[in-house]
Motif scaffolding. Structure first.
Motif, PDB file in Angstrom:
ATOM      1  N   LEU A 183      -8.402   2.812   1.335  1.00 23.07           N
ATOM      2  CA  LEU A 183      -8.884   2.744  -0.041  1.00 23.07           C
ATOM      3  C   LEU A 183     -10.096   1.831  -0.161  1.00 23.07           C
ATOM      4  N   SER A 184     -10.033   0.651   0.447  1.00 20.94           N
ATOM      5  CA  SER A 184     -11.144  -0.293   0.340  1.00 20.94           C
ATOM      6  C   SER A 184     -12.430   0.296   0.916  1.00 20.94           C
ATOM      7  N   GLY A 243      -4.400   0.358   2.219  1.00 17.39           N
ATOM      8  CA  GLY A 243      -5.444  -0.453   1.617  1.00 17.39           C
ATOM      9  C   GLY A 243      -6.713  -0.443   2.444  1.00 17.39           C
ATOM     10  N   SER A 274       0.806  -1.213   0.000  1.00 12.93           N
ATOM     11  CA  SER A 274       0.000   0.000   0.000  1.00 12.93           C
ATOM     12  C   SER A 274       0.842   1.268   0.000  1.00 12.93           C
ATOM     13  N   ALA A 303      -0.362  -2.620  -9.703  1.00 14.00           N
ATOM     14  CA  ALA A 303      -1.372  -2.311  -8.695  1.00 14.00           C
ATOM     15  C   ALA A 303      -1.528  -0.805  -8.529  1.00 14.00           C
ATOM     16  N   ALA A 307      -9.599   4.954  -8.215  1.00 17.24           N
ATOM     17  CA  ALA A 307      -9.821   6.179  -7.453  1.00 17.24           C
ATOM     18  C   ALA A 307     -10.329   7.301  -8.356  1.00 17.24           C
ATOM     19  N   GLN A 339      -3.662   0.369 -11.324  1.00 12.42           N
ATOM     20  CA  GLN A 339      -5.037  -0.110 -11.159  1.00 12.42           C
ATOM     21  C   GLN A 339      -5.779   0.716 -10.104  1.00 12.42           C
ATOM     22  N   TYR A 340      -5.137   0.934  -8.954  1.00  9.28           N
ATOM     23  CA  TYR A 340      -5.785   1.674  -7.880  1.00  9.28           C
ATOM     24  C   TYR A 340      -5.984   3.139  -8.251  1.00  9.28           C
ATOM     25  N   VAL A 350      -9.240  -5.123  -2.915  1.00 12.45           N
ATOM     26  CA  VAL A 350      -7.996  -4.522  -2.417  1.00 12.45           C
ATOM     27  C   VAL A 350      -7.340  -5.524  -1.475  1.00 12.45           C
ATOM     28  N   ILE A 408      -0.741   2.813  -3.063  1.00 11.89           N
ATOM     29  CA  ILE A 408      -1.919   3.566  -2.624  1.00 11.89           C
ATOM     30  C   ILE A 408      -1.558   4.909  -1.987  1.00 11.89           C
TER      31      ILE A 408
END
Length: 334
Positions: free
Chosen positions: A175-176, A172, A109, A315, A323, A318-319, A256, A113
């Motif tokens: 974010l989740s 994470g 993360s 990742a 977002a 993707q994140y 996530v 993230i």
């Protein structure tokens, strides 16, 4: 001093001895450095955990350090250096010597993230590090207090407002939860903590309505009947919580996870990195470590340095897309 046990690490160092002698004759400085690498380690190797004690990262680090000491031939004292989802400890690691005598846990993360939430011109990037070994892949679960009026995910998402704890800004956990609440149109306030243990403690004290955290950080309280799981943020249901639906099943495309691994500064000597990698690889094969993972609801993540860095890069992309699509603004209290 008692002689170290004979291990493959010792054999590896012995194989490297011949070229070290030759280099020493040609270049005293280079030869001295290579000789030090071939003898590595001659003292304890400090293992930093850049999170609070009691969280899943702390737990797995201590279990692995204990298992690796015999092969390494030296102790691996664990020190917690929490802050900023691991960035504080990793920045300190980079400021020190790249001699292999200080290594650290790191998490997915922070690299995939945290950049979405924190503008830091001095942010650490994965290219600053060498991944010594990969460790675990852990799912996130959304839990409420056992006495909560929210029996199901639908109940929680129907609430007029929700205060939820996360394990920190740019994690994470954050974010989740935010992807879920924003996607459901819920008026939700994020209360970030610095690690899973403190976030779960806040929920146990009913200071917040919910928390997204790893299974390792929540399963003991779930099994004790103190917390109620209402959703998991994995593609499929967790084998540890087979009765708990995924967020995807509820109509929210939120997947996530957290990956953990051990790093040293990128400039660490190849020989030193090899010694450390071998010690941890052997430790991960031990029955004790395997039992620890099972007892703490963790899956193995077994890839090499290049594959791990590729995963982190993919990742992050993707994140960032998720977002952006959700119009998400991660941050403190957002």
């Amino acid at each position: 001093m008692n002689p170290r046990p004979f291990t493959r690490r010792g054999m590896l160092a012995g194989i490297a001895a011949t070229p070290v002698v030759a280099l020493t004759a040609c270049n005293g400085v280079q030869g001295g450095a290579d000789a030090a690498a071939a003898d590595f380690p001659t003292r304890a190797v400090d293992f930093w955990v850049p999170f609070d004690p009691g969280g899943s990262g702390d737990l797995v680090s201590r279990a692995l350090a204990k298992a690796a000491e015999e092969t390494l031939g030296e102790s691996l004292p664990v020190t917690n250096k929490p802050g900023a989802n691991g960035a504080v400890g990793l920045k300190e690691l980079l400021a020190g010597d790249a001699d292999g005598y200080t290594i650290s846990l790191a998490v997915k993360s922070l690299f995939a993230i945290t950049p979405l939430a924190v503008e830091d011109p001095d942010a650490v990037v994965i290219e600053d590090f060498r991944i010594i070994t990969t460790l675990t892949n852990e799912a996130y679960v959304l839990v409420v207090h056992a006495d909560s009026a929210y029996e199901t995910l639908d109940d929680l998402l129907a609430a007029p407002s929700v205060n939820y704890a996360t394990t920190g800004v740019g994690t994470g956990s954050q974010l989740s939860a935010q992807l879920l609440f924003v996607g459901a149109g819920v008026d939700a306030i994020d209360v970030p903590f610095d690690g899973g243990a403190s976030a779960v403690t806040a929920l146990l004290g009913q200071e917040v309505d919910a928390v997204s955290a790893s299974l390792a950080e929540t399963m003991p309280q779930i099994e004790a009947g103190e917390l109620r799981p209402i959703a998991v943020f994995s593609e499929e249901r967790s084998p540890f919580l087979n009765d708990v639906p995924t967020a995807v099943e509820a109509g929210y495309d939120v997947v996530v996870d957290q990956r953990r691994f051990i790093v040293a500064p990128a400039a660490v000597d190849d020989e030193v990195a090899g010694v450390l990698s071998l010690a941890f690889e052997e430790a991960k094969e031990s029955a004790e470590y395997g039992q620890f993972l099972q007892d703490n609801f963790m899956d193995r993540w077994e890839v090499d340095n290049l594959e791990a860095k590729t995963h982190l890069s993919e990742a992050a992309a993707q994140y960032a897309a998720l977002a952006e699509d959700a119009g998400l603004q991660l941050g403190d209290g957002s």
